[in-house]
Each structure stands twice: as C-alpha cells, then as structure tokens.
Write a protein that holds these residues in place. Structure first.
Motif, PDB file in Angstrom:
ATOM      1  N   ALA A  55       0.814  -1.215   0.000  1.00 30.47           N
ATOM      2  CA  ALA A  55       0.000   0.000   0.000  1.00 30.47           C
ATOM      3  C   ALA A  55       0.845   1.261   0.000  1.00 30.47           C
ATOM      4  O   ALA A  55       0.473   2.253  -0.596  1.00 30.47           O
ATOM      5  CB  ALA A  55      -0.929  -0.004   1.219  1.00 30.47           C
ATOM      6  N   SER A  56       1.995   1.232   0.674  1.00 30.28           N
ATOM      7  CA  SER A  56       2.741   2.466   0.868  1.00 30.28           C
ATOM      8  C   SER A  56       3.192   3.146  -0.422  1.00 30.28           C
ATOM      9  O   SER A  56       3.105   4.369  -0.518  1.00 30.28           O
ATOM     10  CB  SER A  56       3.942   2.222   1.786  1.00 30.28           C
ATOM     11  N   PRO A  57       3.643   2.438  -1.447  1.00 27.28           N
ATOM     12  CA  PRO A  57       4.060   3.151  -2.650  1.00 27.28           C
ATOM     13  C   PRO A  57       2.911   3.810  -3.392  1.00 27.28           C
ATOM     14  O   PRO A  57       3.112   4.715  -4.187  1.00 27.28           O
ATOM     15  CB  PRO A  57       4.699   2.049  -3.505  1.00 27.28           C
ATOM     16  N   THR A  58       1.683   3.355  -3.181  1.00 29.17           N
ATOM     17  CA  THR A  58       0.554   3.915  -3.915  1.00 29.17           C
ATOM     18  C   THR A  58      -0.010   5.164  -3.249  1.00 29.17           C
ATOM     19  O   THR A  58      -0.896   5.808  -3.798  1.00 29.17           O
ATOM     20  CB  THR A  58      -0.569   2.871  -4.054  1.00 29.17           C
ATOM     21  N   THR A  59       0.462   5.516  -2.082  1.00 29.45           N
ATOM     22  CA  THR A  59      -0.034   6.709  -1.394  1.00 29.45           C
ATOM     23  C   THR A  59       1.141   7.603  -1.005  1.00 29.45           C
ATOM     24  O   THR A  59       1.454   7.763   0.177  1.00 29.45           O
ATOM     25  CB  THR A  59      -0.831   6.315  -0.136  1.00 29.45           C
ATOM     26  N   PRO A  60       1.823   8.165  -1.994  1.00 28.55           N
ATOM     27  CA  PRO A  60       2.967   9.019  -1.689  1.00 28.55           C
ATOM     28  C   PRO A  60       2.510  10.310  -1.019  1.00 28.55           C
ATOM     29  O   PRO A  60       1.359  10.732  -1.184  1.00 28.55           O
ATOM     30  CB  PRO A  60       3.560   9.311  -3.078  1.00 28.55           C
ATOM     31  N   PRO A  61       3.382  10.915  -0.249  1.00 29.55           N
ATOM     32  CA  PRO A  61       3.006  12.177   0.377  1.00 29.55           C
ATOM     33  C   PRO A  61       2.791  13.249  -0.693  1.00 29.55           C
ATOM     34  O   PRO A  61       3.376  13.181  -1.772  1.00 29.55           O
ATOM     35  CB  PRO A  61       4.234  12.513   1.246  1.00 29.55           C
ATOM     36  N   PRO A  62       1.906  14.215  -0.441  1.00 25.49           N
ATOM     37  CA  PRO A  62       1.670  15.275  -1.423  1.00 25.49           C
ATOM     38  C   PRO A  62       2.949  16.016  -1.775  1.00 25.49           C
ATOM     39  O   PRO A  62       3.789  16.276  -0.912  1.00 25.49           O
ATOM     40  CB  PRO A  62       0.680  16.202  -0.703  1.00 25.49           C
ATOM     41  N   SER A  93      -5.276  24.278 -11.320  1.00 29.73           N
ATOM     42  CA  SER A  93      -4.111  23.447 -11.646  1.00 29.73           C
ATOM     43  C   SER A  93      -3.161  23.323 -10.462  1.00 29.73           C
ATOM     44  O   SER A  93      -2.673  22.230 -10.154  1.00 29.73           O
ATOM     45  CB  SER A  93      -3.380  24.034 -12.864  1.00 29.73           C
ATOM     46  N   LEU A  94      -2.890  24.437  -9.785  1.00 27.89           N
ATOM     47  CA  LEU A  94      -2.001  24.372  -8.628  1.00 27.89           C
ATOM     48  C   LEU A  94      -2.678  23.705  -7.440  1.00 27.89           C
ATOM     49  O   LEU A  94      -2.008  23.086  -6.607  1.00 27.89           O
ATOM     50  CB  LEU A  94      -1.505  25.772  -8.263  1.00 27.89           C
ATOM     51  N   ALA A  95      -3.998  23.790  -7.356  1.00 31.21           N
ATOM     52  CA  ALA A  95      -4.713  23.046  -6.318  1.00 31.21           C
ATOM     53  C   ALA A  95      -4.508  21.543  -6.517  1.00 31.21           C
ATOM     54  O   ALA A  95      -4.301  20.791  -5.556  1.00 31.21           O
ATOM     55  CB  ALA A  95      -6.196  23.384  -6.351  1.00 31.21           C
ATOM     56  N   ALA A  96      -4.535  21.104  -7.769  1.00 34.46           N
ATOM     57  CA  ALA A  96      -4.288  19.689  -8.056  1.00 34.46           C
ATOM     58  C   ALA A  96      -2.856  19.309  -7.711  1.00 34.46           C
ATOM     59  O   ALA A  96      -2.593  18.218  -7.193  1.00 34.46           O
ATOM     60  CB  ALA A  96      -4.578  19.398  -9.525  1.00 34.46           C
ATOM     61  N   LEU A  97      -1.924  20.212  -7.974  1.00 31.23           N
ATOM     62  CA  LEU A  97      -0.519  19.926  -7.681  1.00 31.23           C
ATOM     63  C   LEU A  97      -0.279  19.678  -6.207  1.00 31.23           C
ATOM     64  O   LEU A  97       0.431  18.747  -5.826  1.00 31.23           O
ATOM     65  CB  LEU A  97       0.350  21.097  -8.158  1.00 31.23           C
ATOM     66  N   ALA A 153      -0.776  19.942 -18.615  1.00 32.76           N
ATOM     67  CA  ALA A 153      -0.271  20.826 -19.670  1.00 32.76           C
ATOM     68  C   ALA A 153       0.762  21.801 -19.115  1.00 32.76           C
ATOM     69  O   ALA A 153       1.803  22.050 -19.747  1.00 32.76           O
ATOM     70  CB  ALA A 153      -1.430  21.583 -20.309  1.00 32.76           C
ATOM     71  N   TRP A 154       0.502  22.365 -17.932  1.00 29.67           N
ATOM     72  CA  TRP A 154       1.455  23.297 -17.320  1.00 29.67           C
ATOM     73  C   TRP A 154       2.787  22.621 -17.031  1.00 29.67           C
ATOM     74  O   TRP A 154       3.838  23.280 -17.050  1.00 29.67           O
ATOM     75  CB  TRP A 154       0.881  23.889 -16.031  1.00 29.67           C
ATOM     76  N   LEU A 155       2.772  21.302 -16.762  1.00 26.38           N
ATOM     77  CA  LEU A 155       4.019  20.582 -16.458  1.00 26.38           C
ATOM     78  C   LEU A 155       4.576  19.839 -17.674  1.00 26.38           C
ATOM     79  O   LEU A 155       5.487  19.027 -17.540  1.00 26.38           O
ATOM     80  CB  LEU A 155       3.773  19.598 -15.312  1.00 26.38           C
ATOM     81  N   GLY A 156       4.027  20.119 -18.850  1.00 26.82           N
ATOM     82  CA  GLY A 156       4.586  19.549 -20.074  1.00 26.82           C
ATOM     83  C   GLY A 156       4.191  18.121 -20.354  1.00 26.82           C
ATOM     84  O   GLY A 156       4.783  17.474 -21.228  1.00 26.82           O
ATOM     85  N   GLN A 157       3.194  17.599 -19.658  1.00 26.64           N
ATOM     86  CA  GLN A 157       2.782  16.206 -19.854  1.00 26.64           C
ATOM     87  C   GLN A 157       1.576  16.068 -20.778  1.00 26.64           C
ATOM     88  O   GLN A 157       1.163  14.958 -21.107  1.00 26.64           O
ATOM     89  CB  GLN A 157       2.474  15.578 -18.489  1.00 26.64           C
ATOM     90  N   ASP A 158       0.985  17.179 -21.188  1.00 29.53           N
ATOM     91  CA  ASP A 158      -0.139  17.190 -22.127  1.00 29.53           C
ATOM     92  C   ASP A 158       0.175  18.249 -23.186  1.00 29.53           C
ATOM     93  O   ASP A 158       0.253  19.439 -22.870  1.00 29.53           O
ATOM     94  CB  ASP A 158      -1.437  17.531 -21.393  1.00 29.53           C
ATOM     95  N   PRO A 159       0.355  17.859 -24.448  1.00 29.46           N
ATOM     96  CA  PRO A 159       0.743  18.816 -25.489  1.00 29.46           C
ATOM     97  C   PRO A 159      -0.400  19.672 -26.003  1.00 29.46           C
ATOM     98  O   PRO A 159      -0.168  20.586 -26.793  1.00 29.46           O
ATOM     99  CB  PRO A 159       1.270  17.903 -26.600  1.00 29.46           C
ATOM    100  N   THR A 160      -1.639  19.400 -25.548  1.00 28.85           N
ATOM    101  CA  THR A 160      -2.806  20.086 -26.113  1.00 28.85           C
ATOM    102  C   THR A 160      -3.328  21.204 -25.222  1.00 28.85           C
ATOM    103  O   THR A 160      -3.573  22.319 -25.666  1.00 28.85           O
ATOM    104  CB  THR A 160      -3.938  19.076 -26.380  1.00 28.85           C
ATOM    105  N   GLY A 161      -3.511  20.924 -23.933  1.00 31.15           N
ATOM    106  CA  GLY A 161      -4.059  21.921 -23.027  1.00 31.15           C
ATOM    107  C   GLY A 161      -5.534  22.142 -23.242  1.00 31.15           C
ATOM    108  O   GLY A 161      -6.297  21.218 -23.487  1.00 31.15           O
TER     109      GLY A 161
END
Length: 506
Positions: free
Chosen positions: A22-29, A392-396, A413-421
């Motif tokens: 379980a521990s690896p699936t719940t990393p700290p924020p 977006s920053l709330a999600a971060l 998109a802000w972190l470069g992981q989605d090229p469309t936005g």
C-alpha cells in the motif's frame, strides 16, 4: 495450538505484505515552493528566447532552456487589473466587471471567494505578494493615514508589500501589510481622482525627467507627473528607480523567513509599465531606450532571485512560472522614445495588436515553467490561460477541489505532460474572443472606440461585425473568415453567449 500459531503468523505476514504494497501507492503530497514572476506589459517577443532584438535576457532565457517555453499561453485579459483578478481568483474578469482601476478604488476581489493564495495557505503554504497590486484597497473612501483593509492580506496573503495601483498613479507610496511605509503623521496623505488640491504638496520640477500626456500630468513626484491628485506624505514617497532593489529586498527576506515550510511568492513587477524609470545600473543596457532597459532590469531581478534559491538549497524544490499580465505597448502616456528606438524589435512577435487589443498579442504572452527534475526542457504549443492556475495548482498540492465555473485543472499541460491543453478559452479585451484550437472568433463590439486608442495608434481589433481567423494559416489575423464560414462564426458566438450567461465553457 500449533494450528492457531500457524494462522497467527500467516495473518501477520499478510498484513505486513499488504502494508508494504500500500505504501508506494499513497505518496506524500508534492508541495514545492511556488514563485510567479508576473511582469507588467511584457510582450510575447520581448525576451530573448522568444526572439527579442536590442535587449539581452540571459537569466530568463536560462529558465526557458531548462524548463518549458510555451508558445500559446495567455493572460486572462489584454489589460492589467482584469488579468490580475483572473489569475488570483480563477474567474473571468467580466464576471465582476473588472476594469483598469484608479488608485483609490476599493478592493475588487470579494474576500468570501476562494483565491490562489488562500487555497495555497489552506494547503500549508506561507504566502506573500511583493510589487504592483492594482486590485483596489479598502472599502469606499481610503484613509491612507490609517490601517488600510481589506486588501491583499484579506484575500489570502500572509505578507504584502505593495504599490497600491501603478507607477503612473497616485498615491506614490508603498503599503506594507495594510500600512503606508515611512508615513509621517504630521504630514498626512490626501488623494483625489476628482478634483485637484490647491497645493499638491508634491515636489514639482521645472525640468521633469520625461514629458507626459495630459492624462498623466496631475501630480509630480520624483520628477515624474502622474494620474490623480495627491498632497502630503513626503517622507513616504517612493523613488521609481529603486523599485527593483526594494522589491528584491522584501522578496528575499520573505524567502528567508519561509524556507522551513512551503511558500508561495507572487512577485508582481512594476516593470515594464510606464513610467519606465530603470535604475542607473541598467540605463543604456539595451538599444531600445528606457523600455528595453527596463526589460534588462527584469532579467536581473529574475537572476537574483534564482541565484538566492540555489544558494539556499531551495532551487530543486521550487516551481517558477514566469509570465506577463498583458501584451506590449510602446506609447502609453510618456515620451520615453519607445516608439522612436524600436528598431527591428517586434514586441508582439508574429501576432497583431498588444495591450488593450482583441487581437492575439493582447493576451498571448511569454510563459515559462521551471522546476528542476520535475519538468523536462521543451517547447510546448499547449493552449493555456492563467485563469486555470487556481485549479491546476490546487491539483498539484492536493488541495480540495474548489467549485469554480471558469478555472480548469490543466496541471498536466502546465508541467509539459499534455501537449494540447485547453480545448477552448476566453480572451478578454474591450470585447470577448473565443479560442478553439487554431480558430479565433472576436465578437462584435457595440460601444464607442476610445479616442485615446487612436491617438496611441493601438491596433484594438474592435469591430461592429464578428471576426473569425484561422491562426494556423493566418497568425497575424489579417483575413476575416466570418462571412465565408458563417456556421463556424455563429457557433462560436453562441458559445460565448452561453459563457456570459453563466455556463461553463465546454
């Protein structure tokens, strides 16, 4: 007994195994420090990595080389106050009829609304704003000689050090946590945007540092005339040329005090807004005159803050967003040779218009995201708007979702992981525009075009007919396709109408 013993050991082993799984699936924020460098009036191509000529910006260019440089990122509106409102609230500015405010306007942001700094503070951040505010202060008439509230501190900032409005408007004083800095009680401040005082009480000069148009010719402080009337407060007057050093001192002091917990710093530049009064260290650093020298000054500020982060060991855990509040303007009230010395520099790059304009250069601004080890160096064409920073920053930072009609979670998109936005996005000016991919629709403008726009030769993009552009083929917005493609134009107008009526943009 043996069976029970075996079952007990098996149960313990199973619990241990499940716990280990379980521990690896719940990393700290992840809660990086966050700095937003918010430059004023900086155009899409006003820095080197976007094609600037006549001015060098090595520190900003370094952020771009190591981070993400966006080609289609936008501020909320083509003018200052609405953009700042949208970034900090996650709401389109037209929902609050936000417009450019006088220097004595009441606070524009409803203190009951969720804000970007308020959300981050609830998530465990220490928050600060340093620099230009221009979102109003107080309720009704402001007494500048007493504690001023509500203001930045009441909308989520733990610390605030502000220019109340802009450099071209009175009062020409700093306000720190609601109090005017260095105010002498025996020389009280009076401010009016309606009638002049018999004696402004300011320092007038027979040889002003630069000439100004009639709008900017009310009160003279530090050899520069401003909008509005002010008297008193001599000991509290700012010196324009000192802005970068004063703001950096306050920003660095905040970082020093907040380094043991995550912090959010909204570094809101006065540069490169008029009056452009760079410090002597930067005069002549460009071939563009004071406007270009102010850009070089911005670059120095960025370099100083980044160097301090590295020296303190904070750089790898700091997310920086570098951007602007609206597009560029050359002639904006002061004779500082911005037009005469432009040379082959094109502040808006390939895009038409600029500050105040419905055309693309009004809101398409330089935008860089830098976060060592977390974002890969790249150039992204994702469609972005600063309105989405709240969600977006709330999600971060794993903050609770905020019910907001306009702000979308576009963190990938802000972190470069989605090229469309964004699929669709509003651009605000004196009218509203809708972007859908490479399509741009500007709705008809029914009011009277301000005469000052024509006097300043602003390409405002306002028309009494709808305008439809294919930005992929026509980035300069020269060929209006609304008559050729009436179904497309009509559909986009209906989408705008729905958003204005209170619906979420689909």
């Amino acid at each position: 007994m043996k069976a029970r013993h075996t079952i007990l050991h098996a149960s313990i082993a199973l619990i241990t195994l499940l716990a280990g799984c379980a521990s690896p699936t719940t990393p700290p924020p992840v809660k990086p420090n966050i700095i937003v460098f918010y430059v004023d009036d900086l155009g899409y191509a006003d820095v080197g990595c976007y094609g600037a000529r006549g001015v060098a910006t090595p520190n900003i260019d370094s952020l771009a080389r190591q981070g993400i440089r966006f080609t289609d990122a936008h501020c909320g509106a083509a003018t200052c106050t609405p953009s700042r409102y949208s970034l900090l609230t996650g709401r389109y500015a037209f929902r609050n009829k936000a417009a450019i405010l006088p220097g004595d306007a009441p606070l524009l942001i409803d203190t009951a609304h969720h804000t970007l700094p308020g959300m981050l503070r609830e998530a465990g951040y220490t928050t600060a704003v340093v620099g230009k505010w221009h979102l109003g202060l107080g309720i009704g008439h402001i007494d500048w000689n007493r504690h001023i509230a509500p203001g930045a501190n009441e909308v989520g900032f733990d610390y605030s050090f502000l220019l109340p409005a802009t450099g071209d408007r009175v009062p020409t004083v700093y306000v720190e946590d609601g109090g005017v800095v260095n105010l002498d009680p025996t020389d009280p401040i009076s401010v009016s945007y309606r009638e002049p005082f018999e004696d402004t009480g300011a320092v007038h000069s027979d040889s002003p540092k630069m000439n100004a148009d009639p709008q900017h010719s009310n009160t003279v402080v530090n050899g520069v005339s401003r909008i509005g009337f002010m008297k008193g407060g001599r000991s509290a007057h700012w010196v324009d040329e000192d802005f970068p050093h004063v703001f950096n001192e306050k920003a660095l002091a905040f970082i020093d005090g907040a380094k043991d917990k995550p912090f959010f710093l909204f570094y809101s530049f006065h540069d490169i807004h008029v009056p452009r009064m760079p410090h002597a260290d930067f005069v002549g650093k460009s071939t563009l005159g004071p406007r270009g020298d102010a850009i070089a000054q911005v670059d120095w500020v960025v370099g100083q803050i980044v160097a301090a982060l590295k020296q303190k060991g904070l750089a790898d855990n700091t997310l920086i967003i570098f951007t602007s509040d609206n597009g560029p303007v050359l002639d904006d009230g002061y004779a500082d040779e911005a037009v005469q010395r432009i040379g082959d520099h094109t502040p808006g790059g390939p895009f038409r218009g600029g500050k105040y304009s419905a055309y693309e250069a009004g809101t398409r601004v330089p935008t860089i995201v830098w976060w060592p080890g977390h974002v890969k160096p790249e150039v992204s064409d994702a469609l972005l708007t600063q309105v989405d920073l709240v969600a977006s920053l709330a999600a971060l930072v794993h903050a609770p979702a905020v019910d907001n009609i306009d702000s979308e979670n576009q963190l990938d998109a802000w972190l470069g992981q989605d090229p469309t936005g964004r699929k669709a996005m509003i651009e605000e000016s004196f009218t509203l525009s809708l972007r859908e991919g490479h399509w741009k629709y500007i709705q008809p403008f029914t009011g009277a075009t301000p005469t000052w726009m024509d006097n300043k030769k602003i390409e405002h993009g306002l028309s009494n007919v709808g305008q439809l552009y294919d930005l992929e083929r026509d980035p300069g917005e020269r060929q209006n396709l609304a008559e050729k493609l009436p179904a497309q134009a009509g559909r986009m107008q209906r989408a705008l109408d729905a958003v204005v009526a209170g619906q979420k943009l689909r």
